[in-house]
Every structure is written in C-alpha cells, then in structure tokens.
Motif scaffolding. Structure first.
Motif, mmCIF file in Angstrom:
data_model
loop_
_atom_site.group_PDB
_atom_site.id
_atom_site.type_symbol
_atom_site.label_atom_id
_atom_site.label_comp_id
_atom_site.label_asym_id
_atom_site.label_seq_id
_atom_site.Cartn_x
_atom_site.Cartn_y
_atom_site.Cartn_z
ATOM 1 N N ALA A 181 0.803 -1.186 0.154
ATOM 2 C CA ALA A 181 0.004 0.107 -0.068
ATOM 3 C C ALA A 181 0.831 1.308 0.046
ATOM 4 N N GLY A 182 2.250 1.178 -0.103
ATOM 5 C CA GLY A 182 3.068 2.150 -0.037
ATOM 6 C C GLY A 182 3.324 2.808 1.313
ATOM 7 N N MET A 183 3.310 1.854 2.349
ATOM 8 C CA MET A 183 3.452 2.485 3.738
ATOM 9 C C MET A 183 5.158 2.069 3.691
ATOM 10 N N ILE A 184 5.559 3.077 4.432
ATOM 11 C CA ILE A 184 7.149 2.871 4.549
ATOM 12 C C ILE A 184 7.554 2.622 6.031
ATOM 13 N N GLY A 206 2.211 6.392 3.057
ATOM 14 C CA GLY A 206 2.076 6.660 1.566
ATOM 15 C C GLY A 206 0.914 6.356 0.836
ATOM 16 N N SER A 207 -0.218 5.631 1.757
ATOM 17 C CA SER A 207 -1.522 5.561 1.172
ATOM 18 C C SER A 207 -2.276 6.900 1.167
ATOM 19 N N GLY A 324 0.197 10.719 4.067
ATOM 20 C CA GLY A 324 1.489 11.516 4.045
ATOM 21 C C GLY A 324 2.152 11.787 5.167
ATOM 22 N N ALA A 325 1.663 11.540 6.371
ATOM 23 C CA ALA A 325 2.088 11.612 7.808
ATOM 24 C C ALA A 325 2.959 10.597 8.142
ATOM 25 N N THR A 326 3.765 10.800 9.254
ATOM 26 C CA THR A 326 4.699 9.809 9.684
ATOM 27 C C THR A 326 4.761 9.685 11.126
#
Length: 613
Positions: A181-184, A206-207, A324-326
């Motif tokens: 899903a694009g999560m790092i 990143g989702s 978009g947050a961390t």
C-alpha cells in the motif's frame, strides 16, 4: 550461667523458626490478574480499539509444536548462517541482528565467561529461533482498521539495510520495508557502551487513507532455561515493574496463569499508566523491555502452550496515521549483566523507573541494599572482594558495638554472680519457684538483664541472611578471587580434607558424590574452630545434656555451612574472631577473667555419673 546458655540456645533456635515461618506464611503477594476490559479502560483512548492482538512468537516464526516434537532442531551456528545479519560490536557485547524480522537474537556478554576454565566461552544471552533454548526479541506493528497481518512487518519480514553496516555505540543502523500500500516502515536500532538498546520504530503513510496500527515489542523464550538454580532465595523467570509494584512470576506460575480467550493462551495483562518495564531475569543476567517514561502501555505475560514459549510484551497505544504523515515510537531494551553500578546509572541518569529493583534484593531489601552498597564502596578502595567482606564485617561490628558492649558487660556481671547463684541453688533445693524469685531479685539488685545477651544474636540473624542473599544473588562476587586457592567467592571452598587439601594426588569428590558432604575445605574447618573457641569463653553448662549439645554445635554447623559460598564463610570466620576479641576484652575490663584453656580442658573430661543425672 546455666540460664544464660539455655537462653542462648533457645533464642537461636526460635529465631530460625520465626524467619522460616514468616517466609512460609507471608510470601510476597502475587499480583492480581487484570482483565482485558480493565486494560482498555485504563489506557489512553484508542489504546486497544481497532488493533489486533500481536501474533505470538510461535505464530510469527512458524513454531507450532513443542521442542520435543522437532528433533531436527538446528544448532545456533547453522541458524545464524541461514539468515542475513548485521554485526553487533560494543565494549561489552558481541553478536548480530537478523535482517529477517529485524530480531535482536544473537548476543554474547564479552566480559563474562561460562566458567573459570581456561578458554571458556563467553556467556551467551540471546539465541535465534530454531536453535536450542532460543531466546530473542521481536518488534512490530499490530494491524488495525483496513490493515491485515501482511501489511505490517513481523517476525519473517525481510528488511533492507538502509543505513549503517555494523551496530556500535557510534554507528546505529536503520532497517526499512515497504508494503504493497506504499507504507514505509523503518526501524532504527542504537546501543550504548553497556547494555542498553534503543529501538525507534516509524511508519510513513504513503497510502491515500488514514491507517490505524499499534506498535509492540516482545521477548520470547523457548522452554525453561536448562541452567535454572531453582533455589528459593533467588527469583528466576518473569519480572515486571508497574507504576507502583514489582511483580515476580516464575516459570511454573506463568504456565498456570488463567487462560485468556483473547490471547488464546494462559496470559496476564497489566495496564501501566506512566512508568514500568517487563522481561526475564536469570541469576546474573536479564532482558527487559522499557517503554519511554510517561508512556501508557499494556504489559503482557503469556505462555504459548503448544510451542512451550514464555513471552513478555509491551503493547503501545494504537496510532492513527494520516495520509502522507509519519508516526514514530521508541522502546528501550536492557540486555546484559546485572551490574549494580550500571543498572543504578540507568535508573538515576536515564530515568528508568526503579530498575535497581530488577536485582533480587529479597524481603530484607532494607538490609540487603545498604549492605551491598557499603560492600561495593569498600571494594572500590580495596580492590579485592574477599578483603572487602572482612572490612564489611568490621563495619557491621562497629554499628552493633553499643548493643554488643551492653551484652558482654551483662555477661561479665552474670559471671560475677555465679557464686551467689550457687548459694541460691543450695538454699532453694528442689523449689524451682523460690529459685526463680531469688534469681530475679539478684538480677534486679545488681542491674543485670539476663536476656540482653540474646539481642546481638537476634540482630545478627537477619544481617546474616541479608549478607547471604547479597553474596548469592549479586553479580559482583561471581568468579571473584580472594587469594590462593579461593578463586570464586560465590562458590564453596574447593579444597578438601579428603585429599589433605591437595597434598594427595586424588581429586576432591565431585558435588554429586556421597562423600562430598564430608569433603570439608580449609575455610569451613576454620569456621568450626572459630565457633568452638568463642564458645570456650564461658564454662560449659552444668547440665550434661546442654553441655553435650553446646559442644557439638560448632562441628554440626561446620558441616551444615561448609558448602556455602566462600564469601559468606569468610564473613562468619571474621565475625566470630572479632566477637571473640570484643567479648574477651570487655569481660576482662569488668573484672571477669575467662579461663579459656581451663574451659577447653574441662570439655574433654568425662562427666562423673552423678553429674549426668
């Protein structure tokens, strides 16, 4: 004098009975089990909502059967070769971290050897899954919301090394993994020069939707350790500190925890609001998960029955990460030796709440803690633990001297009253009541308290037990030499009277041999002699039975205590010697002249038949 010796014997026996009864009747209270719904209410909102329970170590590593069912278990060396690894090199630790799961699972204590034998291996603390007695840490995220187990890193995740090539105090490492899903996910691991790791877990969303997930860390131990001491004076197993209370759960009690349907195993969950830690403790080593101070979390103790895995967990509150947050959390891991000064510094300087209590100070902690602190301080000047124990004996004798002085003065006065007491016996004859009344008047007139001689003995018993605890439990005496043949103060005297202390070619009996009980070393024999000489400061009791008991007591104690740690026997010898000198000097200064040689001679004379009645 007859009454005095009787009181001495009775006081000694009763004191041991009282301490034993106290430990049996009033053991440390076991913590009450906390129900899952209570945990949810106590933690911050969202701490458990929406996040799945982390999979247990058996599910994550594919271990679904007890070790007995998998006879093809690989060796540690083979297991290490089968996974990509990052080396760990610090002044006190060596080992590696697996890129599969990012596990800290191979750790050796560089400063400590398994034994005193030349070429002995360093102590192994952690072992990877798949090896014998596996013992390791796992970190990850429990999925919530739309996420599943495949969307978060677990024990079998293949991490990529993003930064660093060797974990040292100067060079942390960073691992990275990206889901579909694009999560790092990133995991940065750092370590100091002693035994404290810091594991910083982060997730970058990143989702295109908000994601919910909960970070956790756990320590898994496959089966009971084979080197358990199993001695009542030492706790081995799970140790947990919450906001107010220290809890100790041994392996048997962990197996007998109430079964938790949510965990699918015997388990106990405890809500922590601000400060605490949880992990496993051995005799000299421990592995403990430590969340950041002020961080609410759930501490879980679990036993995975089918796989025979003991597990401790730190579960942090669920986090919602916007697109978009961390989000980032940190957890510390203590993995190393229970060095008093190192653990004290972590408690005082790093703010790890009551970490010094992870050392098993026992029920007499108010004595064991200061006794060890003084011993440690003396050792910093003297540099030898054997001589430091002797110096500690001087300190204890100085602290107790006012009481000892009053006791020995009373004993001297009692000796002076012997002629008058003999007259009372003649006058009273068989009238015991008249005899007791006369003695009480005599004591009152001469301001003598016959019970005062028992007080120093009563005080010595908890001090003795506390010192025994300190010598047995604390790491600082392990493999510490004194001089000559005493190479380990935490072990019994290795010399043996059965081979004339090494003069004969045969070796001393093995501890498993029946003859081992009679294999007394030099120190136990000196202990018996010191007790016997101290006893000869006073004449033997007039009663033949009491005299026989008193004569045999030093030699019985010599055999009973002969297999105790050398450090403790050294303390006893030093204490007996100083007591002898104090008592002899004080009695002489008050006009009493102990006839030591006369008392020794009389103890070897056979009592006439009339005296034995």
């Amino acid at each position: 004098m007859e009454n005095q010796n009787r009181n001495l014997l009775i006081a000694t026996v009763l004191s041991f009975v009282v301490i034993t009864a106290w430990m049996l009747l009033f053991p440390p209270a076991e913590p009450e089990a906390v129900q899952p719904e209570e945990v949810a209410e106590t933690l911050a909102p969202g701490a458990t909502d929406g996040a799945a329970t982390p999979p247990n170590a058996a599910e994550q590593t594919g271990t679904d059967a007890a070790p007995e069912a998998t006879p093809d278990t690989t060796t540690t060396a083979q297991t290490l070769e089968n996974s990509p690894r990052i080396p760990v090199e610090t002044p006190k630790l060596s080992g590696s971290i697996s890129l599969i799961g990012g596990r800290i699972d191979d750790l050796h204590l560089s400063d400590y050897r398994v034994s005193l034998d030349k070429g002995s291996d360093t102590v192994t603390l952690l072992r990877p899954s798949g090896s014998d007695e596996a013992y390791y840490t796992l970190y990850g995220w429990a999925p919530g919301g739309n996420l599943g187990n495949a969307d978060v890193p677990g024990a079998m995740t293949q991490w990529e090394l993003e930064e660093g090539d060797t974990l040292t105090p100067e060079t942390p490492i960073t691992l990275a993994w990206t889901n579909d899903a694009g999560m790092i996910f990133r995991r940065t691991i750092s370590v100091d020069e002693d035994y404290l790791f810091t594991v910083r877990q982060s997730v970058e969303n990143g989702s295109d939707i908000a994601q919910r997930l909960a970070p956790y860390g756990l320590i898994a131990r496959h089966g009971e350790p084979s080197n358990l001491k199993g001695f009542f004076i030492l706790h081995e197993g799970v140790i947990r500190q919450d906001d107010t209370e220290l809890s100790e759960i041994d392996y048997k009690d962990a197996r007998e925890l109430d079964r938790d349907p949510r965990e699918g195993a015997p388990a106990e969950a405890t809500a922590i609001t601000e400060n605490g830690w949880v992990g496993f403790t051995d005799h000299y080593w421990e592995t403990i998960l430590v969340p950041e101070s002020g961080q609410p979390y759930t501490a879980v103790v679990k036993y995975v029955e089918g796989a025979d895995i003991y597990q401790t967990e730190v579960r942090l509150p669920t986090i919602e990460v916007a697109p978009g947050a961390t989000a980032e959390v940190s957890t510390r891991l203590f993995a190393g030796a229970k060095e008093w000064d190192t653990i004290r510094d972590y408690q005082n300087d790093e703010g790890i709440y009551r970490l010094l209590d992870s050392i098993d100070w026992g029920m007499f902690f108010f004595l064991t803690k200061p006794i060890f602190a003084v011993l440690h301080w003396l050792h910093s000047f003297i540099g030898n633990m054997g001589w430091s124990i002797i110096a500690l004996t001087f300190v204890i004798k100085m602290v107790l001297f006012p009481l000892a002085y009053r006791s020995y003065v009373s004993m001297a006065k009692m000796k002076e009253l012997q002629p008058e007491m003999e007259k009372l016996r003649e006058q009273a004859g068989d009238d015991r009541m008249k005899m007791q009344q006369g003695m009480m008047e005599l004591y009152k007139k001469n301001k003598v308290n016959p019970a005062s001689g028992c007080l120093p003995i009563l005080l010595q018993i908890p001090i003795w037990f506390s010192l025994y605890k300190v010598i047995f439990v604390t790491l600082e005496l392990r493999h510490e030499p004194w001089f000559g043949w005493i190479r380990d103060l935490s072990a019994p005297d290795p010399s043996s009277i059965l081979n004339l202390f090494g003069l004969l070619p045969n070796a001393a009996p093995d501890p498993t041999s029946w003859f081992y009980f009679f294999s007394l070393g030099v120190l136990p024999i000196l202990l018996g002699i010191s007790m016997w000489l101290q006893q000869k400061l006073n004449p033997a009791p007039a009663d033949a039975t009491q005299a026989t008991i008193m004569n045999w007591m030093p030699w019985v104690f010599m055999f009973m205590l002969g297999r105790f740690a050398s450090g403790l026997v050294i303390y006893w010898i030093a204490n007996n010697t100083l007591t002898f000198i104090q008592q002899y000097t004080i009695m002489r200064s008050h006009g009493a002249k102990p006839d030591i040689f006369g008392n020794i001679k009389s103890s070897f004379k056979k009592k006439p038949a009339t005296e034995k009645k």
